[in-house]
Each structure stands twice: as structure tokens, then as C-alpha cells.
Design a protein around this motif. Structure first.
Motif, PDB file in Angstrom:
ATOM      1  N   ASP A 268       0.826  -1.210   0.000  1.00  0.00           N
ATOM      2  CA  ASP A 268       0.000   0.000   0.000  1.00  0.00           C
ATOM      3  C   ASP A 268       0.858   1.258   0.000  1.00  0.00           C
ATOM      4  O   ASP A 268       1.573   1.532   0.958  1.00  0.00           O
ATOM      5  CB  ASP A 268      -0.899  -0.031   1.240  1.00  0.00           C
ATOM      6  N   VAL A 472      -1.464  -1.207  -3.989  1.00  0.00           N
ATOM      7  CA  VAL A 472      -2.438  -0.139  -3.796  1.00  0.00           C
ATOM      8  C   VAL A 472      -1.754   1.206  -4.030  1.00  0.00           C
ATOM      9  O   VAL A 472      -0.695   1.484  -3.447  1.00  0.00           O
ATOM     10  CB  VAL A 472      -3.037  -0.162  -2.378  1.00  0.00           C
ATOM     11  N   THR A 474      -2.428   5.574  -4.365  1.00  0.00           N
ATOM     12  CA  THR A 474      -3.290   6.741  -4.180  1.00  0.00           C
ATOM     13  C   THR A 474      -2.865   7.819  -5.164  1.00  0.00           C
ATOM     14  O   THR A 474      -1.672   8.137  -5.264  1.00  0.00           O
ATOM     15  CB  THR A 474      -3.187   7.260  -2.730  1.00  0.00           C
ATOM     16  N   PHE A 500      -6.791   4.213  -5.471  1.00  0.00           N
ATOM     17  CA  PHE A 500      -7.639   5.117  -4.692  1.00  0.00           C
ATOM     18  C   PHE A 500      -7.473   6.514  -5.258  1.00  0.00           C
ATOM     19  O   PHE A 500      -6.376   7.078  -5.241  1.00  0.00           O
ATOM     20  CB  PHE A 500      -7.253   5.092  -3.218  1.00  0.00           C
ATOM     21  N   ALA A 507      -3.768   4.053   1.525  1.00  0.00           N
ATOM     22  CA  ALA A 507      -5.233   4.052   1.377  1.00  0.00           C
ATOM     23  C   ALA A 507      -5.960   3.108   2.336  1.00  0.00           C
ATOM     24  O   ALA A 507      -7.081   3.410   2.736  1.00  0.00           O
ATOM     25  CB  ALA A 507      -5.599   3.672  -0.064  1.00  0.00           C
ATOM     26  N   TYR A 508      -5.361   1.999   2.686  1.00  0.00           N
ATOM     27  CA  TYR A 508      -6.064   1.011   3.516  1.00  0.00           C
ATOM     28  C   TYR A 508      -6.282   1.568   4.924  1.00  0.00           C
ATOM     29  O   TYR A 508      -5.373   2.090   5.557  1.00  0.00           O
ATOM     30  CB  TYR A 508      -5.239  -0.266   3.587  1.00  0.00           C
ATOM     31  N   SER A 512     -11.918   4.789   3.165  1.00  0.00           N
ATOM     32  CA  SER A 512     -12.584   4.358   1.940  1.00  0.00           C
ATOM     33  C   SER A 512     -13.145   2.949   2.127  1.00  0.00           C
ATOM     34  O   SER A 512     -12.396   1.969   2.194  1.00  0.00           O
ATOM     35  CB  SER A 512     -11.613   4.369   0.747  1.00  0.00           C
ATOM     36  N   ILE A 515     -11.934   0.638  -0.766  1.00  0.00           N
ATOM     37  CA  ILE A 515     -10.580   0.097  -0.611  1.00  0.00           C
ATOM     38  C   ILE A 515     -10.561  -0.975   0.467  1.00  0.00           C
ATOM     39  O   ILE A 515     -10.036  -2.089   0.275  1.00  0.00           O
ATOM     40  CB  ILE A 515      -9.588   1.216  -0.262  1.00  0.00           C
ATOM     41  N   CYS A 535     -11.223   3.174  -6.684  1.00  0.00           N
ATOM     42  CA  CYS A 535     -12.102   3.609  -5.601  1.00  0.00           C
ATOM     43  C   CYS A 535     -11.892   5.105  -5.376  1.00  0.00           C
ATOM     44  O   CYS A 535     -10.857   5.660  -5.736  1.00  0.00           O
ATOM     45  CB  CYS A 535     -11.777   2.872  -4.307  1.00  0.00           C
TER      46      CYS A 535
END
Length: 536
Positions: A268, A472, A474, A500, A507-508, A512, A515, A535
Motif C-alpha cells: 500500500d 495499492v 493513491t 484510490f 489508502a487502507y 474508503s 478500498i 475507488c
């Protein structure tokens, strides 16, 4: 770079705002740690290509010399924190010569909370390098991760070698760190440039004197190998892991070395391992500018923005902030600090950058800037800066900055070899960020004086044969630009990129549902998100 703050959610001492700390990445922070690769400017800024070496997997069979480590039994004990148990893992100081001795690594665990069949261990790392994974587990992950995940997994963390509870690298004491963090990072003349170089040399020399052997063995590859020893000691066939920011580099390195032992990996806020340090630093500089632009647009919509009124363009907001930094460079302002520290340009820049990691910190930043710009009260920005550096009220620091430099300077050759190279590169950094570019360029110099030569080089990580890996990214991440997540997802043979569309670092677990649902489904069922899932 400024990838330091791990996704660890440290609480500012002057308020309830939670900062999702980033990972300390590659360059340096105000006068922090840097990394880079000393080559020509053109080569440093060039796009990575297929010519970058690929990280080779290690042999599947465990060498006999390592069997005692892989076969060790962990002795768990109460760690003094309710709900957790701790142990110590032994790993070889030097994997190429295990007879040279051990390093002892701190491990913590929160047992799965739910009934029924468990899924094994979930290893977490908040980033850095230099962030305490044990501290992150105990302060956030073991209570902040979704309940279904905590119910089926034992939550586990290991402080990487040289970090926090794992034989920490410590360079300067608190008083010297105060001096180091206040050193002018935008030198106006040769005298100020010499003072900055001297501060980097003093920091590096202290690290070399305090940890002469360990300093040669704190690389990301070695930390990834330690994770495999821990996997075996925990009795897991495959590694399940969530890493944020620098933790993605650690996790991806594990996948490259042990592709057949990859379980469910979430990376992430990804780093791109194929980039040399100067390019990493330059990309991150642009990332902070992107985040600042988003902050600027939000700030001028508020009635209390000290950087401009309604409709003020982001570029003008940036000019106003830079002008304020210039004033602080000439005349620092009071902070009310018990140790007499005043707010100069270096600490103010770090304070602003700290708030770029999470938009939830923007109101606190506006308040701090208002006090500093209108009332000559630097206390709020000092709080932000101290939180970034992990400085305590008693004047002591965690070993975050020391470990950050130690890992970064070993993983990649230095971004710059001399002040002259920094000056040549200044136009590109200032173009990437008119607000932060100059300071971040000079901050990228400190590994030039490191007492240990780098053992790593830029490389691609493919991890052929690994189970599906979720990367992941952003879109407006300041510390790990989105393009890095795209690049790592392209390199990893089994990766799925989860995007994201938003602000902040990683993001996690940051609000969200889209996510979080996608990652939870992957961790609990093994089903990765659909290709190209986005997302917001």
C-alpha cells in the motif's frame, strides 16, 4: 527522501489530529536521511528501462548453515502491554557468513480474537525505513485493523534490524539531533553550504562510530530474509503481509527473493525499486507539490487560511508560503519550547511536509500557519515537526532518523556526491516543486558522506511464480507518487493494481469503504480485486 513516516498514525502532542505517518522513503527530510545514486544528471532522471537488473530469487532449499535459525522455537512472554505477547528472533548478522554472529530482533503478536479456524499470521509493517513495526502493531494495527481480519489472523510485527527494539542504530543524542534538524537546508552562500555538509558528516561519522558492524547489515534484502526466518519460526508455509510505504519495498523484496513462499501480500503506497535515488527524490518532490496544491485549494476555501483568500491560485499560495519560509530563514520566531528552540525554515518546512501525509491534518496545519504568520508563534509548526522526527517532550528522539539513513544509504548509492552536483540539479527540483524543491534537493546530499558503501542498486522485482499480490496506489499521494504503484504493479508478474482516487499517503484503513472491502476480501478469502479496480 521524505518517505519516512510510516503508515503508523502517531498522535500529535498538541491535539487530537491523527497523522498517518508515511514511510520514510528514500530521500531525506529536512535535514534527514537521503539516498540516491551518484551518476550523471541525465542518467538519474531518465526513465527506468528493461535494462535494470531483476532481483533474483534465492534457492528454494534452505542452506544448512541457516537451519538453526529456521528451526528455532520462539519463546513467547508477556510484554507488559495487555493483549500482546513478545519474543526475540535470532537471525544471522551476515547471511553470507552466518558464523559471524547473530542479531536479535524484537517480535510482538496479538492472537486472533475470533473462534473457529484461523488463517495463520498476518505480518504488518508501517514503513520508514526506521519505523517500529512492533510499536505500530501495539498502538494501532491490533485494534485498528478490521475486526474480521483480526478475528482470523494472529497479528504479528517484527522491528527490522537496526530499528527500535531490534539492536537500534543510534547516531546522535537529543541535543545534537536538535542542532541537526535545525540546520539550514537552503544554503545562500558557500559558508552555509559548508555548514550543511558538516552536519551531514557529523551525523554519518556518529553512526559509523556507534554501530560499525551492524551498519553494514541493515539492508532491505537482509530485513526481508529475516521475515522469512520469522515465517518459518511461526510455522506458516507462506507469508501473509500488509506493508505500507517503505513497507511495500520490503514486501516486494520478500516476494522477489521467495516467490514460492508468497501468501497474500498487500503493498500500500508502493515504491518503485527500479529507480535510482536521485529520480526517487525528484519524483517525491513532485509528489509533495501535488499534495500541497490540493491543500492550497482547500485552504483558500476556508475563512482562516493565512496563505490567501478565496480564489487565490495554488501557485500564489505556494509563493506566499515560500516567502514565509524565507523570512524564517533570516529571522526564526519563538515557539515557547522549554529547550529554547526557535522556528526557522528547516523546522517549518518539516512541519508543513508532515501535514501533507494526511488531509485530516490540514486544519491543524492551517491553525499552525496562522499562528506563525500572524502572531509570530511557531509552537504549532514545531509540534508537527517534532511528531515527524519522533522527538519527545524531554528532548529525546526515537532512532527513526538514524535507522532511516542507515537503511537508505545502504540500499542505494547516494543521489549526489557533492554540493556542486546539487547545484546543477536545483533547476529540476525547483521545477518539480517551487515550494519544497530547493530544500529537498539539498536534503538528498547526506548519503554522500556515509561511512559504509552502498550494497544495493536499482533493480526490477518480478517475483515470477508468486501468488497474486495486491498493489495499492493513491493518485495524490505525496510521499509515494501514484506512478510508483503503477510501475511496481507492472513489474510484479502476479500483481493487481488497486487505485484510490484521493489525497494522502496510503489508502487502507483511511476511510474508503471501497478500498477496505477489496483488501479485506483478499486477506480473508484470497480473492484479489478485479483488474483496474478504482475507488474514491
Amino acid at each position: 527522501m521524505y518517505t519516512r513516516r510510516l503508515h503508523r498514525r502517531s498522535r500529535f502532542r498538541a491535539g487530537a489530529t491523527l497523522l498517518a505517518a508515511a514511510a520514510l522513503l528514500v530521500s531525506a527530510c529536512s535535514t534527514g536521511s537521503a539516498t540516491g545514486a551518484a551518476r550523471s544528471s541525465a542518467a538519474q532522471v531518465a526513465e527506468p528501462g528493461d535494462e535494470a537488473a531483476v532481483l533474483a530469487a534465492l534457492p528454494k532449499a534452505t542452506p544448512s548453515a541457516l537451519a538453526p535459525y529456521y528451526g528455532q522455537k520462539l519463546s513467547w512472554r508477556n510484554c507488559g502491554v495487555p493483549g500482546f505477547e513478545c519474543t526475540t528472533l535470532r537471525a544471522p548478522l551476515d547471511y553470507d557468513d552466518p558464523e559471524r554472529g547473530d542479531v536479535r530482533l524484537a517480535v510482538a503478536r496479538a492472537k486472533a480474537t475470533g473462534p473457529g479456524k484461523k488463517l495463520g499470521s498476518l505480518l504488518v509493517n508501517p514503513g520508514g525505513p526506521g519505523g517500529s513495526a512492533v510499536g505500530y502493531l501495539q498502538s494501532y494495527a491490533a485494534v485498528g485493523y478490521p475486526a474480521p481480519v483480526r478475528a482470523q489472523y494472529d497479528m504479528v510485527a517484527i522491528d527490522p534490524r537496526g530499528v527500535a527494539r531490534s539492536e537500534p542504530v543510534v547516531c546522535l543524542d537529543g541535543a545534537d539531533m536538535d542542532t541537526y534538524t535545525q540546520t539550514d537546508i537552503t544554503p545562500d552562500d558557500e559558508r552555509e553550504a559548508d555548514a550543511l555538509v558538516d552536519s551531514y558528516k557529523k551525523f554519518a561519522e556518529a553512526c559509523g562510530a556507534n554501530a560499525p558492524q551492524l551498519l553494514r547489515h541493515v539492508s532491505t534484502k537482509e530485513a526481508a530474509r529475516d521475515m522469512d526466518v520469522l515465517r518459518a519460526a511461526l510455522g506458516d508455509e507462506r507469508l501473509t503481509y500488509v506493508g505500507a510505504s517503505y513497507g511495500t519495498f520490503l514486501g516486494a523484496t520478500y516476494a522477489g527473493l521467495f516467490p514460492d513462499r508468497v501468501g497474500r501480500l498487500v503493498l500500500d503506497g508502493a515504491m518503485d525499486p527500479s529507480l535510482p535515488a536521485r529520480r526517487l527524490n525528484l519524483d517525491q518532490t513532485a509528489g509533495f507539490e501535488t499534495s500541497f496544491t490540493a491543500f492550497a485549494k482547500d485552504c483558500v476555501r476556508q475563512p482562516d487560511c493565512p496563505l490567501g483568500g478565496p480564489g487565490t491560485p495554488p501557485k500564489q499560495v505556494g509563493r506566499n508560503l515560500k516567502a514565509f519560509f524565507d523570512k524564517l530563514d533570516a529571522r526564526p520566531i519563538p515557539t515557547g519550547d522549554a529547550d529554547g528552540r526557535r522556528l526557522g525554515e528547516a523546522l517549518a518546512t518539516t512541519g508543513v511536509i508532515a501535514a501533507m501525509y494526511d488531509q485530516a491534518a490540514w486544519p491543524q496545519l492551517r491553525e499552525a500557519l496562522t499562528a506563525a504568520m500572524r502572531e509570530s508563534d511557531g509552537a504549532g509548526l514545531l509540534v508537527l515537526s517534532d511528531s515527524y522526527y519522533e522527538r519527545e517532550a524531554d528532548g529525546t528522539y526515537s532512532n527513526l532518523m538514524s535507522a532511516n539513513a542507515a537503511v537508505n544509504c545502504l540500499d542505494l548509492p547516494p543521489a549526489f556526491d557533492s554540493p556542486e552536483q546539487v547545484r546543477e540539479a536545483l533547476p529540476s527540483f525547483e521545477k518539480a516543486s517551487p515550494v519544497f524543491g530547493e530544500g529537498l534537493a539539498w536534503a538528498s546530499l547526506n548519503c554522500a558522506y556515509w561511512p559504509v558503501a552502498a550494497t544495493g542498486e536499482p533493480h526490477r522485482i518480478e517475483a515470477k511464480g508468486a501468488a497474486p499480490i495486491v498493489v495499492v496506489g493513491t493518485t495524490r499521494d505525496p510521499a509515494t507518487p501514484y506512478r510508483w504503484s503503477q510501475a511496481l504493479a507492472r513489474q510484479l508478474s502476479s500483481a493487481r493494481l488497486l487505485t484510490f482516487d484521493g489525497d494522502g499517503h496510503t489508502a487502507y484503513g483511511r476511510g474508503s469503504d471501497c478500498i477496505d472491502s477489496a483488501i479485506n476480501t483478499y486477506l480473508l478469502r484470497g480473492t484479489p480485486p478485479a483488474e483496474g479496480k478504482r475507488c474514491s
